[in-house]
Design a protein around this motif. Structure first.
Motif, PDB file in Angstrom:
ATOM      1  N   THR A 115      49.226  33.670  40.899  1.00  0.00           N
ATOM      2  CA  THR A 115      48.747  34.410  42.074  1.00  0.00           C
ATOM      3  C   THR A 115      48.092  35.725  41.651  1.00  0.00           C
ATOM      4  O   THR A 115      47.025  36.088  42.161  1.00  0.00           O
ATOM      5  CB  THR A 115      49.917  34.693  43.045  1.00  0.00           C
ATOM      6  OG1 THR A 115      50.475  33.445  43.454  1.00  0.00           O
ATOM      7  CG2 THR A 115      49.444  35.476  44.252  1.00  0.00           C
ATOM      8  N   LEU A 116      48.712  36.435  40.710  1.00  0.00           N
ATOM      9  CA  LEU A 116      48.134  37.696  40.235  1.00  0.00           C
ATOM     10  C   LEU A 116      46.794  37.464  39.535  1.00  0.00           C
ATOM     11  O   LEU A 116      45.891  38.293  39.623  1.00  0.00           O
ATOM     12  CB  LEU A 116      49.115  38.408  39.306  1.00  0.00           C
ATOM     13  CG  LEU A 116      50.358  38.970  39.979  1.00  0.00           C
ATOM     14  CD1 LEU A 116      51.381  39.425  38.938  1.00  0.00           C
ATOM     15  CD2 LEU A 116      49.999  40.109  40.928  1.00  0.00           C
ATOM     16  N   GLU A 117      46.668  36.332  38.877  1.00  0.00           N
ATOM     17  CA  GLU A 117      45.387  35.988  38.245  1.00  0.00           C
ATOM     18  C   GLU A 117      44.327  35.710  39.309  1.00  0.00           C
ATOM     19  O   GLU A 117      43.181  36.159  39.184  1.00  0.00           O
ATOM     20  CB  GLU A 117      45.571  34.774  37.331  1.00  0.00           C
ATOM     21  CG  GLU A 117      44.345  34.438  36.507  1.00  0.00           C
ATOM     22  CD  GLU A 117      44.590  33.280  35.558  1.00  0.00           C
ATOM     23  OE1 GLU A 117      43.959  33.281  34.482  1.00  0.00           O
ATOM     24  OE2 GLU A 117      45.404  32.375  35.873  1.00  0.00           O
ATOM     25  N   GLU A 118      44.704  35.020  40.371  1.00  0.00           N
ATOM     26  CA  GLU A 118      43.775  34.759  41.479  1.00  0.00           C
ATOM     27  C   GLU A 118      43.319  36.057  42.134  1.00  0.00           C
ATOM     28  O   GLU A 118      42.172  36.168  42.580  1.00  0.00           O
ATOM     29  CB  GLU A 118      44.437  33.857  42.529  1.00  0.00           C
ATOM     30  CG  GLU A 118      44.632  32.432  42.069  1.00  0.00           C
ATOM     31  CD  GLU A 118      45.534  31.623  42.988  1.00  0.00           C
ATOM     32  OE1 GLU A 118      45.915  32.128  44.081  1.00  0.00           O
ATOM     33  OE2 GLU A 118      45.881  30.489  42.611  1.00  0.00           O
ATOM     34  N   LYS A 119      44.205  37.040  42.182  1.00  0.00           N
ATOM     35  CA  LYS A 119      43.867  38.347  42.757  1.00  0.00           C
ATOM     36  C   LYS A 119      43.071  39.210  41.783  1.00  0.00           C
ATOM     37  O   LYS A 119      42.688  40.327  42.126  1.00  0.00           O
ATOM     38  CB  LYS A 119      45.153  39.093  43.170  1.00  0.00           C
ATOM     39  CG  LYS A 119      45.874  38.472  44.334  1.00  0.00           C
ATOM     40  CD  LYS A 119      47.102  39.292  44.675  1.00  0.00           C
ATOM     41  CE  LYS A 119      47.807  38.730  45.886  1.00  0.00           C
ATOM     42  NZ  LYS A 119      48.884  39.599  46.369  1.00  0.00           N
ATOM     43  N   LYS A 120      42.883  38.701  40.562  1.00  0.00           N
ATOM     44  CA  LYS A 120      42.133  39.413  39.507  1.00  0.00           C
ATOM     45  C   LYS A 120      42.867  40.644  39.001  1.00  0.00           C
ATOM     46  O   LYS A 120      42.254  41.594  38.553  1.00  0.00           O
ATOM     47  CB  LYS A 120      40.720  39.796  39.985  1.00  0.00           C
ATOM     48  CG  LYS A 120      39.937  38.669  40.609  1.00  0.00           C
ATOM     49  CD  LYS A 120      39.158  37.931  39.575  1.00  0.00           C
ATOM     50  CE  LYS A 120      38.150  36.999  40.223  1.00  0.00           C
ATOM     51  NZ  LYS A 120      38.451  35.621  40.115  1.00  0.00           N
ATOM     52  N   PHE A 121      44.213  40.629  39.065  1.00  0.00           N
ATOM     53  CA  PHE A 121      45.022  41.736  38.564  1.00  0.00           C
ATOM     54  C   PHE A 121      45.455  41.519  37.112  1.00  0.00           C
ATOM     55  O   PHE A 121      45.829  42.472  36.428  1.00  0.00           O
ATOM     56  CB  PHE A 121      46.257  41.951  39.432  1.00  0.00           C
ATOM     57  CG  PHE A 121      45.951  42.452  40.823  1.00  0.00           C
ATOM     58  CD1 PHE A 121      44.746  43.080  41.123  1.00  0.00           C
ATOM     59  CD2 PHE A 121      46.873  42.309  41.841  1.00  0.00           C
ATOM     60  CE1 PHE A 121      44.472  43.549  42.404  1.00  0.00           C
ATOM     61  CE2 PHE A 121      46.613  42.782  43.126  1.00  0.00           C
ATOM     62  CZ  PHE A 121      45.409  43.394  43.402  1.00  0.00           C
ATOM     63  N   ILE A 122      45.436  40.251  36.669  1.00  0.00           N
ATOM     64  CA  ILE A 122      45.769  39.933  35.281  1.00  0.00           C
ATOM     65  C   ILE A 122      44.813  38.867  34.751  1.00  0.00           C
ATOM     66  O   ILE A 122      44.125  38.196  35.527  1.00  0.00           O
ATOM     67  CB  ILE A 122      47.218  39.400  35.118  1.00  0.00           C
ATOM     68  CG1 ILE A 122      47.382  38.057  35.839  1.00  0.00           C
ATOM     69  CG2 ILE A 122      48.243  40.423  35.574  1.00  0.00           C
ATOM     70  CD1 ILE A 122      48.592  37.266  35.399  1.00  0.00           C
ATOM     71  N   THR A 123      44.812  38.739  33.425  1.00  0.00           N
ATOM     72  CA  THR A 123      44.143  37.594  32.792  1.00  0.00           C
ATOM     73  C   THR A 123      45.190  36.867  31.956  1.00  0.00           C
ATOM     74  O   THR A 123      46.167  37.467  31.504  1.00  0.00           O
ATOM     75  CB  THR A 123      42.979  38.025  31.872  1.00  0.00           C
ATOM     76  OG1 THR A 123      43.494  38.878  30.851  1.00  0.00           O
ATOM     77  CG2 THR A 123      41.887  38.719  32.658  1.00  0.00           C
ATOM     78  N   ARG A 124      44.971  35.576  31.785  1.00  0.00           N
ATOM     79  CA  ARG A 124      45.832  34.776  30.913  1.00  0.00           C
ATOM     80  C   ARG A 124      44.915  34.124  29.885  1.00  0.00           C
ATOM     81  O   ARG A 124      43.987  33.410  30.240  1.00  0.00           O
ATOM     82  CB  ARG A 124      46.591  33.720  31.710  1.00  0.00           C
ATOM     83  CG  ARG A 124      47.507  34.356  32.727  1.00  0.00           C
ATOM     84  CD  ARG A 124      48.479  33.434  33.377  1.00  0.00           C
ATOM     85  NE  ARG A 124      47.903  32.255  33.982  1.00  0.00           N
ATOM     86  CZ  ARG A 124      48.625  31.256  34.487  1.00  0.00           C
ATOM     87  NH1 ARG A 124      49.923  31.310  34.442  1.00  0.00           N
ATOM     88  NH2 ARG A 124      48.046  30.227  35.035  1.00  0.00           N
TER      89      ARG A 124
END
Length: 154
Positions: free
Chosen positions: A83-92
């Protein structure tokens, strides 16, 4: 009439579990009010904090590291990170040596929202626990000891 239910404590206010539960519910409502405008849940905030803390010492923070730091279930961490990746707050990103692991990093947007959230949450925490005054340090140490003691059992 049914049998009388027996309790160890004479009244709910004598039970540390009851009091902790009540306090936690009130604290969570306050946190929600603060984090909602930033489009964060408390769990998302906690995981972003874990990433930020861990990133200070290690540039290859993994999902497992985050789960350990936050005492959270690995599967839940995985879902929240998605979810945080979808919000562009993190990258994996792929881990250079462990093909099963991903390296988690805050994005610039993640750093901005996290810094805003930290300021708001820390201010709210100080207000919420102001009744403790100089006992706050002892309270924190006691909670940390309880976490350490009981995390081993789980």
């Amino acid at each position: 009439m049914s049998q009388k239910i027996e309790f160890h404590f004479k009244k709910p206010e004598d039970s540390p579990g009851y009091l902790l539960g009540q306090l936690t519910l009130l604290w969570q409502r306050k946190q929600k009010r603060i984090l909602d405008p930033l489009d964060l849940t408390h769990t998302q905030f906690a995981l972003l904090c874990a990433i930020a803390w861990l990133s200070r010492e290690n540039d290859q923070v993994t999902q497992i590291d985050i789960a350990h730091q936050s005492n959270a279930d690995r599967m839940m961490v995985s879902k929240v990170l998605r979810t945080l990746e979808e919000k562009k707050f993190i990258t994996r990103q792929e881990h250079p040596t462990d093909t099963r692991a991903k390296i988690i990093k805050l994005t610039p947007d993640g750093e901005i929202v996290l810094q805003k959230a930290i300021i708001s949450v820390e201010t709210a925490d100080l207000e919420f626990f102001q009744q403790l005054g100089i006992e706050l340090t002892t309270f924190n140490a006691t909670m940390a000891a309880l976490i350490e003691q009981n995390a081993k059992d789980l």
